[in-house]
Design a protein around this motif. Structure first.
Motif, mmCIF file in Angstrom:
data_model
loop_
_atom_site.group_PDB
_atom_site.id
_atom_site.type_symbol
_atom_site.label_atom_id
_atom_site.label_comp_id
_atom_site.label_asym_id
_atom_site.label_seq_id
_atom_site.Cartn_x
_atom_site.Cartn_y
_atom_site.Cartn_z
ATOM 1 N N LEU A 123 0.950 -1.270 0.380
ATOM 2 C CA LEU A 123 0.014 0.062 0.025
ATOM 3 C C LEU A 123 0.908 1.259 -0.183
ATOM 4 N N MET A 124 2.047 1.208 0.807
ATOM 5 C CA MET A 124 2.714 2.414 0.736
ATOM 6 C C MET A 124 3.530 2.659 -0.568
ATOM 7 N N PHE A 125 3.853 1.628 -1.279
ATOM 8 C CA PHE A 125 4.373 1.530 -2.613
ATOM 9 C C PHE A 125 3.417 1.864 -3.794
ATOM 10 N N LEU A 126 2.254 1.617 -3.623
ATOM 11 C CA LEU A 126 1.074 2.103 -4.576
ATOM 12 C C LEU A 126 0.798 3.598 -4.285
ATOM 13 N N ALA A 127 0.899 4.008 -2.788
ATOM 14 C CA ALA A 127 0.590 5.338 -2.643
ATOM 15 C C ALA A 127 1.768 6.242 -3.178
ATOM 16 N N LEU A 128 3.177 5.883 -3.123
ATOM 17 C CA LEU A 128 4.263 6.401 -3.807
ATOM 18 C C LEU A 128 4.120 6.696 -5.129
ATOM 19 N N VAL A 129 3.655 5.525 -5.877
ATOM 20 C CA VAL A 129 3.582 5.533 -7.219
ATOM 21 C C VAL A 129 2.366 6.685 -7.724
ATOM 22 N N LEU A 130 1.166 6.435 -6.823
ATOM 23 C CA LEU A 130 0.192 7.241 -7.537
ATOM 24 C C LEU A 130 0.440 8.899 -7.100
ATOM 25 N N THR A 131 1.192 8.947 -5.985
ATOM 26 C CA THR A 131 1.892 10.641 -5.770
ATOM 27 C C THR A 131 2.730 11.071 -7.119
ATOM 28 N N TYR A 132 3.507 10.134 -7.503
ATOM 29 C CA TYR A 132 4.290 10.541 -8.684
ATOM 30 C C TYR A 132 3.687 10.661 -10.031
ATOM 31 N N LEU A 133 2.381 9.801 -10.009
ATOM 32 C CA LEU A 133 1.717 9.919 -11.242
ATOM 33 C C LEU A 133 1.006 11.153 -11.453
ATOM 34 N N HIS A 163 1.250 14.010 -9.696
ATOM 35 C CA HIS A 163 1.949 15.266 -9.645
ATOM 36 C C HIS A 163 3.257 15.031 -10.415
ATOM 37 N N PRO A 164 3.230 14.774 -11.606
ATOM 38 C CA PRO A 164 4.625 14.701 -12.236
ATOM 39 C C PRO A 164 5.473 15.860 -12.543
ATOM 40 N N LEU A 165 4.736 16.956 -12.868
ATOM 41 C CA LEU A 165 5.532 18.127 -13.110
ATOM 42 C C LEU A 165 5.629 19.059 -11.924
ATOM 43 N N ASP A 166 5.221 18.658 -10.784
ATOM 44 C CA ASP A 166 5.708 19.638 -9.720
ATOM 45 C C ASP A 166 6.975 19.595 -9.254
ATOM 46 N N ALA A 167 7.735 18.494 -9.474
ATOM 47 C CA ALA A 167 9.187 18.373 -8.931
ATOM 48 C C ALA A 167 10.152 17.985 -10.251
ATOM 49 N N PHE A 168 9.531 17.588 -11.327
ATOM 50 C CA PHE A 168 10.299 17.163 -12.497
ATOM 51 C C PHE A 168 10.124 18.115 -13.576
ATOM 52 N N PRO A 169 11.389 18.595 -13.850
ATOM 53 C CA PRO A 169 11.359 19.584 -14.943
ATOM 54 C C PRO A 169 11.150 19.258 -16.503
ATOM 55 N N TYR A 170 11.212 17.825 -16.488
ATOM 56 C CA TYR A 170 11.018 17.064 -18.049
ATOM 57 C C TYR A 170 9.632 16.728 -17.954
ATOM 58 N N ASN A 171 8.843 16.864 -19.433
ATOM 59 C CA ASN A 171 7.821 16.552 -19.680
ATOM 60 C C ASN A 171 7.734 14.810 -19.928
ATOM 61 N N LEU A 172 7.018 14.115 -19.053
ATOM 62 C CA LEU A 172 6.863 12.800 -19.399
ATOM 63 C C LEU A 172 5.536 12.227 -19.841
ATOM 64 N N PHE A 173 4.637 13.347 -20.232
ATOM 65 C CA PHE A 173 3.232 12.767 -20.404
ATOM 66 C C PHE A 173 3.033 13.833 -21.893
#
Length: 73
Positions: free
Chosen positions: A51-61, A63-73
Motif C-alpha cells: 500500500l505504501m508503494f502504491l501511494a508513492l507511485v500514485l503520488t508521482y503519477l 503530480h509529475p510536473l511539480d518537482a520534475f522539469p521534464y515532460n513525461l506525458f
C-alpha cells in the motif's frame, strides 16, 4: 481359605488389567497442534509495504510536473 486367595488374585489381576488399559488409552491421546508458521504480522507488514508503494507511485503519477522539469506525458 482357597476361595479368598483366588478372589484376591482375581481382584489383583482385574485391577492390574484396568490400570494397564487406563495408561494405554492415555498414551494414545492426540498430540498438541503444531505452532503456526506465520502469526499474521508478516502478512500485515507485506500488505502495508504494498500500500505504501502504491501511494508513492500514485503520488508521482498525479503530480509529475511539480518537482520534475521534464515532460513525461
Amino acid at each position: 481359605m482357597a476361595a479368598s486367595t483366588v478372589s484376591v488374585t482375581l481382584l489383583v489381576l482385574f485391577v492390574a488389567f484396568l490400570a494397564i488399559n487406563l495408561f494405554a488409552s492415555s498414551a494414545n491421546a492426540q498430540a498438541p497442534a503444531p505452532a503456526p508458521t506465520s502469526d499474521g504480522t508478516a502478512i500485515d507488514q507485506g500488505i502495508a509495504y504494498v500500500l505504501m508503494f502504491l501511494a508513492l507511485v500514485l503520488t508521482y503519477l498525479i503530480h509529475p510536473l511539480d518537482a520534475f522539469p521534464y515532460n513525461l506525458f
